[in-house]
Design an enzyme around this catalytic site. Sequence first.
Site, short mmCIF file in Angstrom:
data_model
loop_
_atom_site.label_atom_id
_atom_site.label_comp_id
_atom_site.label_asym_id
_atom_site.label_seq_id
_atom_site.Cartn_x
_atom_site.Cartn_y
_atom_site.Cartn_z
N PRO A 113 0.84 -1.20 0.00
CA PRO A 113 0.00 0.00 0.00
C PRO A 113 0.88 1.25 0.00
CG PRO A 113 0.07 -0.96 2.19
CD PRO A 113 0.80 -1.91 1.29
N GLY A 115 1.89 4.93 1.37
CA GLY A 115 1.76 5.75 2.56
C GLY A 115 1.88 5.04 3.89
N LEU A 118 7.20 3.19 4.06
CA LEU A 118 8.24 2.36 3.44
C LEU A 118 8.78 2.97 2.14
CD1 LEU A 118 6.66 -1.16 4.06
CD2 LEU A 118 8.57 -0.11 5.29
N GLY A 119 8.47 4.22 1.90
CA GLY A 119 9.04 4.91 0.74
C GLY A 119 8.42 4.54 -0.58
N SER A 121 6.00 6.10 -2.27
CA SER A 121 5.86 7.27 -3.14
C SER A 121 7.20 7.66 -3.73
CB SER A 121 5.25 8.44 -2.37
OG SER A 121 6.08 8.86 -1.31
N ALA A 122 8.27 7.55 -2.93
CA ALA A 122 9.61 7.84 -3.45
C ALA A 122 9.99 6.85 -4.54
CB ALA A 122 10.63 7.80 -2.32
N ALA A 123 9.63 5.57 -4.33
CA ALA A 123 9.94 4.55 -5.33
C ALA A 123 9.20 4.81 -6.64
CB ALA A 123 9.60 3.16 -4.79
N ASP A 169 14.18 9.71 1.40
CA ASP A 169 13.57 8.54 0.76
C ASP A 169 14.03 8.38 -0.69
OD1 ASP A 169 12.30 8.29 3.15
OD2 ASP A 169 10.26 8.36 2.36
#
Length: 341
Positions: A113, A115, A118-119, A121-123, A169
């Site tokens: 999921p 948010g 675990l980063g 959105s950065a990934a 991130d």
Amino acid sequence: MVSVRVRVPVKATLFGEHAVVYQKPAIAATLPLHIRVEVKPLDKKAIVIESRGINVPLRKAVYDRASEVVNGEVDSDIVKKVISYVIKAIEVCEESSEAKFKGYSVAIESSLPVGVGLGTSAAISVGTVTACLVLNGAVSVLSNDVRRLIAYLAWQTEKRVQGAASPMDTHTVTFGGLLYIKPWIPSVEPIEPKCKFPLIVGYTHKAYTTAELVSHVKDLYTKHSRVVELIMDLIAVVVEEARKCIEQCRLDELGELMNINHGLLSALGVVSPQTDTIVHALRRAGALGAKMSGAGGGGAFLALAKTEKDAEMLSSVAKSLGATVVAQSIHMGGVDIESGR
């Protein structure tokens, strides 16, 4: 048809979350769990975004680049944010390279999921920027200089979507491995552990967004600036001590520093009751240390085990309390190109 497919690891923050927003150092590591992004050119002025397995209610959305209107099932805030990361990543990519295409098809594959700390959105940002750069012929080999560019562009993507963002991130998932983060530059330094340390990483339901939690800490800082400054300074000291412990294989002390860092984050009011329950249960079950990870408010947590066998047992404890465990080790690689052009 020409396409580029990249693989990006997710990450966990070991030490220094929230303080890193105030230009303090942090330690983060990539995990053996990946998000894949595939980008293809389109002969129309649109960005078509599709998801394959990603744990958000998005199947397909179409962004018309002329009207700047998004069509598709985009009712939830999470879906809107995922779409925004992709659109802004394409924008910053094209601004830094000679754009060759009118539009793009972007497919995202993930079992995680968005948010949860675990980063992800950065990934997504790093993956989209990387694939776009390769597709447009701006890069072909991911040298350190190219990775610095990708990390910077992905960081700009996150800032455009969020308004403000730490470079931690995006730099972590771009370079990969166990990293010491210097946000004031920004740059990363690899940390070379002298031994393996069994680490479990998991997550629970997250009740608040990263932006809300960062805003909460900012409000606390406004009200109690001297106190919060001291907490941030203490977290920075914990980060420096933790780096020494990792490099010298002092795992007992490393676990104690995790516990201290968790306590300081609790003082900032970002630890959820469920995460706190899991963290204390893991300590009672024999973890050398355990703490929340990421922005808090639920979301990610981690624990340091004595042995790999103990890590298995701690994973079972966390799962019995409703958590999802995603990793029991660190992954030493960053973003890579699986196929392209």
